[in-house]
Design a protein around this motif. Structure first.
Motif, PDB file in Angstrom:
ATOM      1  N   PRO A  19       0.809  -1.211   0.000  1.00 29.30           N
ATOM      2  CA  PRO A  19       0.000   0.000   0.000  1.00 29.30           C
ATOM      3  C   PRO A  19       0.849   1.272   0.000  1.00 29.30           C
ATOM      4  CG  PRO A  19      -0.785  -1.529   1.672  1.00 29.30           C
ATOM      5  CD  PRO A  19       0.447  -2.108   1.069  1.00 29.30           C
ATOM      6  N   ASN A  20       1.968   1.247   0.730  1.00 32.33           N
ATOM      7  CA  ASN A  20       2.802   2.444   0.770  1.00 32.33           C
ATOM      8  C   ASN A  20       3.410   2.754  -0.587  1.00 32.33           C
ATOM      9  OD1 ASN A  20       2.265   2.776   3.436  1.00 32.33           O
ATOM     10  ND2 ASN A  20       4.177   1.896   4.161  1.00 32.33           N
ATOM     11  N   VAL A  21       3.719   1.730  -1.366  1.00 29.44           N
ATOM     12  CA  VAL A  21       4.298   1.946  -2.686  1.00 29.44           C
ATOM     13  C   VAL A  21       3.293   2.641  -3.587  1.00 29.44           C
ATOM     14  CG1 VAL A  21       5.220   0.772  -4.711  1.00 29.44           C
ATOM     15  CG2 VAL A  21       5.836  -0.026  -2.442  1.00 29.44           C
ATOM     16  N   VAL A  22       2.024   2.262  -3.494  1.00 26.86           N
ATOM     17  CA  VAL A  22       0.978   2.881  -4.304  1.00 26.86           C
ATOM     18  C   VAL A  22       0.833   4.357  -3.925  1.00 26.86           C
ATOM     19  CG1 VAL A  22      -1.482   2.863  -4.852  1.00 26.86           C
ATOM     20  CG2 VAL A  22      -0.238   0.706  -4.616  1.00 26.86           C
ATOM     21  N   VAL A  23       0.812   4.627  -2.627  1.00 29.15           N
ATOM     22  CA  VAL A  23       0.695   6.017  -2.173  1.00 29.15           C
ATOM     23  C   VAL A  23       1.893   6.822  -2.623  1.00 29.15           C
ATOM     24  CG1 VAL A  23       0.635   7.491  -0.119  1.00 29.15           C
ATOM     25  CG2 VAL A  23      -0.750   5.415  -0.200  1.00 29.15           C
ATOM     26  N   LEU A  24       3.085   6.238  -2.500  1.00 28.87           N
ATOM     27  CA  LEU A  24       4.301   6.932  -2.918  1.00 28.87           C
ATOM     28  C   LEU A  24       4.273   7.221  -4.420  1.00 28.87           C
ATOM     29  CD1 LEU A  24       7.025   7.965  -1.861  1.00 28.87           C
ATOM     30  CD2 LEU A  24       7.998   5.733  -2.419  1.00 28.87           C
ATOM     31  N   ALA A  25       3.831   6.264  -5.220  1.00 26.75           N
ATOM     32  CA  ALA A  25       3.770   6.462  -6.672  1.00 26.75           C
ATOM     33  C   ALA A  25       2.712   7.504  -7.044  1.00 26.75           C
ATOM     34  CB  ALA A  25       3.474   5.133  -7.367  1.00 26.75           C
ATOM     35  N   LYS A  26       1.557   7.435  -6.418  1.00 28.40           N
ATOM     36  CA  LYS A  26       0.484   8.394  -6.731  1.00 28.40           C
ATOM     37  C   LYS A  26       0.829   9.801  -6.245  1.00 28.40           C
ATOM     38  CE  LYS A  26      -3.041   7.705  -8.371  1.00 28.40           C
ATOM     39  NZ  LYS A  26      -3.415   7.949  -9.757  1.00 28.40           N
ATOM     40  N   SER A  27       1.711   9.911  -5.246  1.00 23.83           N
ATOM     41  CA  SER A  27       2.052  11.234  -4.726  1.00 23.83           C
ATOM     42  C   SER A  27       2.867  12.036  -5.719  1.00 23.83           C
ATOM     43  CB  SER A  27       2.819  11.100  -3.409  1.00 23.83           C
ATOM     44  OG  SER A  27       4.147  10.660  -3.633  1.00 23.83           O
ATOM     45  N   GLN A  28       3.385  11.399  -6.754  1.00 26.11           N
ATOM     46  CA  GLN A  28       4.149  12.118  -7.776  1.00 26.11           C
ATOM     47  C   GLN A  28       3.265  13.121  -8.508  1.00 26.11           C
ATOM     48  OE1 GLN A  28       7.445  11.704  -7.878  1.00 26.11           O
ATOM     49  NE2 GLN A  28       7.197  10.157  -6.282  1.00 26.11           N
ATOM     50  N   GLU A  29       1.958  12.880  -8.482  1.00 26.98           N
ATOM     51  CA  GLU A  29       1.012  13.769  -9.148  1.00 26.98           C
ATOM     52  C   GLU A  29       0.648  14.973  -8.278  1.00 26.98           C
ATOM     53  OE1 GLU A  29      -2.270  11.227  -9.974  1.00 26.98           O
ATOM     54  OE2 GLU A  29      -1.097   9.888 -11.243  1.00 26.98           O
ATOM     55  N   LEU A  30       1.030  14.971  -7.009  1.00 30.33           N
ATOM     56  CA  LEU A  30       0.728  16.071  -6.105  1.00 30.33           C
ATOM     57  C   LEU A  30       1.680  17.235  -6.330  1.00 30.33           C
ATOM     58  CD1 LEU A  30       0.204  14.050  -2.781  1.00 30.33           C
ATOM     59  CD2 LEU A  30      -1.558  14.985  -4.260  1.00 30.33           C
ATOM     60  N   GLY A  31       1.360  18.355  -5.691  1.00 26.41           N
ATOM     61  CA  GLY A  31       2.237  19.526  -5.813  1.00 26.41           C
ATOM     62  C   GLY A  31       3.622  19.237  -5.241  1.00 26.41           C
ATOM     63  N   ARG A  32       3.687  18.515  -4.136  1.00 27.97           N
ATOM     64  CA  ARG A  32       4.963  18.107  -3.551  1.00 27.97           C
ATOM     65  C   ARG A  32       4.870  16.606  -3.305  1.00 27.97           C
ATOM     66  NH1 ARG A  32       7.661  16.996   1.184  1.00 27.97           N
ATOM     67  NH2 ARG A  32       5.917  17.281   2.588  1.00 27.97           N
ATOM     68  N   ALA A  33       5.726  15.853  -3.954  1.00 37.56           N
ATOM     69  CA  ALA A  33       5.708  14.401  -3.831  1.00 37.56           C
ATOM     70  C   ALA A  33       6.143  13.983  -2.426  1.00 37.56           C
ATOM     71  CB  ALA A  33       6.635  13.768  -4.864  1.00 37.56           C
ATOM     72  N   LEU A  34       5.533  12.908  -1.945  1.00 42.81           N
ATOM     73  CA  LEU A  34       5.924  12.371  -0.645  1.00 42.81           C
ATOM     74  C   LEU A  34       7.307  11.743  -0.738  1.00 42.81           C
ATOM     75  CD1 LEU A  34       2.607  10.637   0.420  1.00 42.81           C
ATOM     76  CD2 LEU A  34       3.553  12.741   1.354  1.00 42.81           C
ATOM     77  N   ARG A  35       8.040  11.833   0.346  1.00 43.91           N
ATOM     78  CA  ARG A  35       9.368  11.245   0.394  1.00 43.91           C
ATOM     79  C   ARG A  35       9.358  10.095   1.400  1.00 43.91           C
ATOM     80  NH1 ARG A  35      11.484  17.057   1.740  1.00 43.91           N
ATOM     81  NH2 ARG A  35      10.060  16.443   3.361  1.00 43.91           N
ATOM     82  N   PHE A  36      10.398   9.301   1.347  1.00 45.87           N
ATOM     83  CA  PHE A  36      10.529   8.202   2.305  1.00 45.87           C
ATOM     84  C   PHE A  36      10.543   8.754   3.722  1.00 45.87           C
ATOM     85  CE2 PHE A  36      13.199   5.483   4.944  1.00 45.87           C
ATOM     86  CZ  PHE A  36      12.470   4.314   4.882  1.00 45.87           C
ATOM     87  N   ARG A  37      11.181   9.878   3.914  1.00 44.80           N
ATOM     88  CA  ARG A  37      11.266  10.492   5.236  1.00 44.80           C
ATOM     89  C   ARG A  37       9.876  10.813   5.784  1.00 44.80           C
ATOM     90  NH1 ARG A  37      14.621  15.805   5.347  1.00 44.80           N
ATOM     91  NH2 ARG A  37      12.812  16.459   4.154  1.00 44.80           N
ATOM     92  N   ASP A  38       8.946  11.197   4.931  1.00 43.25           N
ATOM     93  CA  ASP A  38       7.577  11.487   5.372  1.00 43.25           C
ATOM     94  C   ASP A  38       6.912  10.225   5.943  1.00 43.25           C
ATOM     95  OD1 ASP A  38       7.838  14.117   4.498  1.00 43.25           O
ATOM     96  OD2 ASP A  38       7.133  13.595   2.482  1.00 43.25           O
ATOM     97  N   PHE A  39       7.124   9.109   5.281  1.00 42.65           N
ATOM     98  CA  PHE A  39       6.568   7.843   5.785  1.00 42.65           C
ATOM     99  C   PHE A  39       7.232   7.452   7.104  1.00 42.65           C
ATOM    100  CE2 PHE A  39       5.491   7.429   1.311  1.00 42.65           C
ATOM    101  CZ  PHE A  39       4.208   6.923   1.380  1.00 42.65           C
TER     102      PHE A  39
END
Length: 123
Positions: free
Chosen positions: A1-21
């Motif tokens: 599930p985290n991989v999906v969220v990480l991949a989909k976050s690329q479409e956001l204004g600021r992509a999620l980073r590993f540090r955020d998780f």
């Protein structure tokens, strides 16, 4: 599930980073470990009766390692007229240990069980 969220976050204004998780997930994981352990300690006696002595049916499901003996005693501050006895295989099954650590000979219980099985037509 985290991989999906990480991949989909690329479409956001600021992509999620590993540090955020890591900064959000690590404290939640640690909290869940302690809460889960506390709930297990509290709920096990309520749901499963884990603070009671071993029931007879549980001993009967493992006849090679557990005998139900007519030995009076105290198990977890409860007076009992019969109790489980764990067979010690190092003594070739001739001795078993009660909850309080007392060693008891199994020879009488085994011969009695054999007589009961013979009377019931089991042998």
């Amino acid at each position: 599930p985290n991989v999906v969220v990480l991949a989909k976050s690329q479409e956001l204004g600021r992509a999620l980073r590993f540090r955020d998780f890591f900064t959000n997930g690590l404290p939640l994981t640690i909290i869940c470990i302690f809460v889960g352990a506390a709930l297990s300690a509290v709920m096990a006696p309520l749901v499963f009766g884990s603070d009671n002595s071993l029931p007879k049916w549980a001993c009967e499901t493992a006849p090679a390692s557990c005998l139900w003996m007519d030995v009076t005693g105290t198990v977890r501050d409860v007076a009992v007229s019969s109790q489980a006895c764990i067979v010690d295989l190092a003594t070739d099954g001739e001795m078993c240990r009660l909850w309080n650590g007392t060693w008891v000979s199994t020879l009488g219980a085994i011969s009695e069980a054999m007589q009961n099985m013979t009377a019931e037509g089991g042998l």
